[in-house]
Design a protein around this motif. Structure first.
Motif, mmCIF file in Angstrom:
data_model
loop_
_atom_site.group_PDB
_atom_site.id
_atom_site.type_symbol
_atom_site.label_atom_id
_atom_site.label_comp_id
_atom_site.label_asym_id
_atom_site.label_seq_id
_atom_site.Cartn_x
_atom_site.Cartn_y
_atom_site.Cartn_z
ATOM 1 N N ALA A 248 4.828 -12.504 -105.842
ATOM 2 C CA ALA A 248 4.576 -12.632 -107.264
ATOM 3 C C ALA A 248 4.393 -11.030 -107.983
ATOM 4 C CB ALA A 248 3.148 -13.178 -107.616
ATOM 5 N N VAL A 274 4.210 -20.967 -112.096
ATOM 6 C CA VAL A 274 4.634 -19.729 -112.379
ATOM 7 C C VAL A 274 4.250 -19.103 -113.641
ATOM 8 C CG1 VAL A 274 6.454 -17.880 -112.226
ATOM 9 C CG2 VAL A 274 6.445 -20.044 -110.771
ATOM 10 N N ARG A 358 -2.120 -11.674 -109.050
ATOM 11 C CA ARG A 358 -1.006 -12.477 -108.634
ATOM 12 C C ARG A 358 -1.086 -13.553 -108.107
ATOM 13 N NH1 ARG A 358 2.393 -9.537 -111.504
ATOM 14 N NH2 ARG A 358 2.297 -7.274 -111.030
#
Length: 443
Positions: A248, A274, A358
């Motif tokens: 990430a 995402v 992340r």
């Protein structure tokens, strides 16, 4: 945070060292430790054989043939012991572990099938099995090093160091056998099993990161892509957090795990959402997800509570009918819920070195944990006043210690239990007795 860590039996301010997924999965296997021990035995035997050869060569060069004759007689005496060890060790291993497997089967039938993993993960169990096999293998290797009758001037090696090493391994085997029997007997005691489950559950809680602010998860931004699961179907055991955070960070996005650890996933199931850009490459996401046939404690926040609930349900079944064991399980359920009552739940946030989020991993919320701990046991406890009294006391204690915004599910379960008892128990005095709070159930 120190309070809930103390409740779990962990030292204040000390976080347990998290195992990598590979090391954690190796702990769930029974073959790795014995295999590594037998490979190590080959190395040790080779070194010991070289030492024996060097000792003989040094004595021959010094013309110490009398000392060499003494070593030959000593080695010949030790050969008898090594022969007995090699012939008896495999029989000993078979008998010991056959009895142990019967004991484990009895424990799994009475408590829960999930307790078998405690036996599999036990360090004493693996060390005992590994040392037993290593001693047997070493005794066979040592026997191959004995030469026929020869004069001191002609002998090339006397397996003296090897024989002493075998005797030391035999002594270690006997010591581990005593420790192993003690461990197996403790495994058959429900109080020890429940304590082990609770301690493992608190280790998972201690490793779970805490969000710095409640709005960080909402600030992830819009979802831009999804990554589907392409592996085999099974239970999501854990994810490689370090690799996901790295992927990430390199892509400049935030990854959000969609299923919870412990969910059953099939090929095509959406696995990662995402936020903030395109999805990382398939190569960077390879070997980041572990799917197996059963849940593990590695990252499964609610697995300990699930096992405690299973033990309580099994104890309340007509086949077992052991309300005292159910009370012991409720004790630990209350302990666990009390420890996480003030902790941020619903999501665990993992950051890179710069502090940027992340990876977002979902964890059960407070209401889900309370339902997991009490819903099923409450439904089976109506006919057992010992258990209803303990549940009432536990819910009252949790309502006193939990934040005000988390009392609703506790009060709901209490009201449902009171309603079920009033509908089921005909006598008013019996109803009053069954609904009287008691931390021991019935004294």
């Amino acid at each position: 945070m120190g309070d809930w860590m103390d409740t779990g039996g962990l030292r204040e301010g000390r976080r347990p060292r998290a195992l990598s997924p590979l090391r954690e999965h190796l702990r769930d296997t029974f073959w790795f430790a014995p295999t590594a021990a037998m490979v190590l035995v080959f190395v040790v035997w080779a070194v010991a054989s070289e030492l024996d050869t060097a000792i003989v060569e040094a004595l021959q060069k010094a013309h110490e043939y009398g000392t060499l004759d003494d070593l030959l007689r000593l080695a010949d005496d030790a050969k008898t012991v090594v022969t007995v060890v090699s012939s008896a060790m495999m029989t000993f291993i078979g008998v010991v572990f056959s009895i142990s497997l019967v004991a484990v089967q009895m424990a799994s039938g009475q408590f829960s099938p999930r307790v078998v993993r405690i036996f599999v993960r036990s360090r004493i169990t693996k060390a005992t099995f590994a040392v037993f096999l290593a001693t047997f293998l070493l005794s066979l290797l040592v026997l191959t090093s004995y030469e026929g009758q020869a004069e001191a001037r002609l002998v090339t090696s006397v397996p003296l160091v090897q024989s002493v090493l075998t005797l030391l391994m035999l002594g270690l085997s006997l010591l581990l056998f005593v420790m192993y029997v003690n461990q197996t007997l403790r495994l058959m005691r429900i109080s020890h099993v429940i304590d082990r489950i609770t301690r493992e559950a608190f280790k998972v809680v201690a490793r779970m990161p805490v969000a710095r602010s409640s709005g960080e998860e909402e600030a992830l931004g819009p979802e831009t892509a999804r990554v589907a699961h392409h592996g085999r179907a099974g239970v999501l055991r854990d994810v490689n957090i370090a690799r996901l955070v790295k992927a990430a960070r390199q892509q400049g996005v935030v990854l959000r795990l969609l299923p919870r650890i412990g969910d059953f996933v099939v090929p095509g199931t959406p696995l990662l959402a995402v936020h903030g850009g395109p999805a990382p490459s398939g190569r960077s996401l390879s070997y980041t997800v572990s799917v197996g046939v059963e849940r593990t404690f590695h990252q499964d926040f609610a697995f300990g509570l699930r096992q405690l609930s299973d033990i309580g349900l099994r104890a309340l079944s007509a086949a077992v009918n052991d309300p005292t064991t159910a009370v012991q399980a409720i004790d630990r359920i209350v302990q666990f819920l009390s420890a996480v009552a003030g902790r941020p739940l619903d999501a665990a946030l993992y950051r890179d070195r710069r502090g940027n989020v992340r990876l977002v991993q979902p964890v059960p919320g407070w209401t889900e944990l309370v339902d997991l701990g009490f819903a099923e046991i409450r439904g089976c406890a109506v006919g057992s006043p010992q258990v209803t009294r303990r549940i009432i006391a536990g819910l009252d204690d949790l309502a006193l210690t939990a934040p005000s915004d988390r009392r609703e599910p506790l009060l709901r379960h209490r009201a449902l239990l009171v309603e079920a008892v009033e509908l089921t128990v005909p006598e008013a005095s019996d109803r009053a007795f069954a609904l009287r709070p008691d931390r021991q159930g019935i004294g």
